[in-house]
Enzyme design. Sequence first.
Site, PDB file in Angstrom:
ATOM      1  N   GLY A 189      -5.404  -0.477   5.795  1.00  0.00           N
ATOM      2  CA  GLY A 189      -5.762  -1.877   6.042  1.00  0.00           C
ATOM      3  C   GLY A 189      -6.625  -1.978   7.290  1.00  0.00           C
ATOM      4  N   LEU A 222       3.444  -5.254  -0.317  1.00  0.00           N
ATOM      5  CA  LEU A 222       2.220  -4.613  -0.795  1.00  0.00           C
ATOM      6  C   LEU A 222       1.924  -3.330  -0.031  1.00  0.00           C
ATOM      7  CD1 LEU A 222       1.912  -7.718  -1.606  1.00  0.00           C
ATOM      8  CD2 LEU A 222      -0.530  -7.308  -1.597  1.00  0.00           C
ATOM      9  N   ASP A 241       1.662  -4.452   9.024  1.00  0.00           N
ATOM     10  CA  ASP A 241       0.666  -3.511   8.519  1.00  0.00           C
ATOM     11  C   ASP A 241       0.436  -2.442   9.584  1.00  0.00           C
ATOM     12  OD1 ASP A 241      -1.906  -4.026   6.220  1.00  0.00           O
ATOM     13  OD2 ASP A 241      -1.904  -2.324   7.602  1.00  0.00           O
ATOM     14  N   TYR A 246       1.636  10.223  -6.513  1.00  0.00           N
ATOM     15  CA  TYR A 246       1.483   8.787  -6.257  1.00  0.00           C
ATOM     16  C   TYR A 246       2.134   7.985  -7.386  1.00  0.00           C
ATOM     17  CZ  TYR A 246      -0.829   4.241  -6.024  1.00  0.00           C
ATOM     18  OH  TYR A 246      -1.078   2.885  -5.998  1.00  0.00           O
TER      19      TYR A 246
END
Length: 324
Positions: free
Chosen positions: A36, A74, A31, A147
């Site tokens: 995040g 993800l 990440d 997007y």
Amino acid sequence: MRVLVTGGAGFIGSHLCDALVARGDEVFVLDNLSTGRYENIEHLDKQITCVVDSTLNQEIVRDLVRETEVVYHLGATVGVKLVVERPVETIVNNIRGTEVVLEEACRYRRKMLITSTSEVYGKGIREEFCEEDDRVIGPTHKHRWGYAASKAIDEFLALAYWREKRHPVAIARLFNTVGQRQTGRYGMVIPNFVRQALMGQPLTVFGDGQQTRCFTSVNDVVPALIKLMDTDACNGEVFNIGSKSKISMIDLARKVVAMTGSRSEIAVIPYEQAYGDGYEDMMHREPCLKKVQAAIGYEPKVSLEQILEAVIAEMRGRLDVPEL
Ligand code: UDP
């Protein structure tokens, strides 16, 4: 099992890490901490390996993929506000990042699960969207659709890897997923409304407030992701994940005010004021769940009231934080 989760410090990724650790998996997180937050996985500190880097760093991705047996991908730039404000980062991260992860997963033949989004359906006028439906994407000067297009390219590429190289990969199209640890900073409506209500600020309802969404608890989504990964028949397939219980944004605002006991007013704000001209909204967005029900017996269990109770309780404890 040794598992790689890209975007593991994000809202959904961190809940996925919780579930994987709880079932005894050895979890590696990649990440870049852009959206995040390390706080999301801090409680797992001793049980997981977290690498702070980007999916654009192919060498790191290769090392991690080699170390592990399956990959949950993800990691992505998400959130309407962020996507409209930082379109270059969105498109590059989402397309190139997925390209890198797919390439390395294929090199070592590691099964993959990719999270996509109901955004790929675009602004179709139907209320209910099925996996095979046509997509209606708006013009290129509306950055929101960049997007949607970037996530659609991810899907095309994953399905191409399955078709051409028989690389095992399943795709989950997530509808509005909500719950604890979600931030409102990138535009998501529930953390925004709850925070505004708890701070006594007006709740900002965009458009006329008649648009509807079906909200799903992250606690329903995560077990579904794990089942899709664990079911070989899901390879090369796309699945909607969401809920069927729909609410308009004006009713959502009223519900949040009632459940928090807030004195906040509800302010109806034109879209242009909220997001400038890079934004277009869709009126309704409800998933058809027949395919995912048949494949893995998926049935969402958590109600909107239960979701809101949990989010309100969590946020009450964090209101000293200036930006959630
Ligand atoms: N929305 C709103 N107020 C906010 C944030 C969002 O009324 O402070 C609206 C937004 O225009 C959309 C819905 O709530 O109609 C859901 O927005 P979100 O960004 O959470 O998800 P998405 O647009 O991807 O469905």
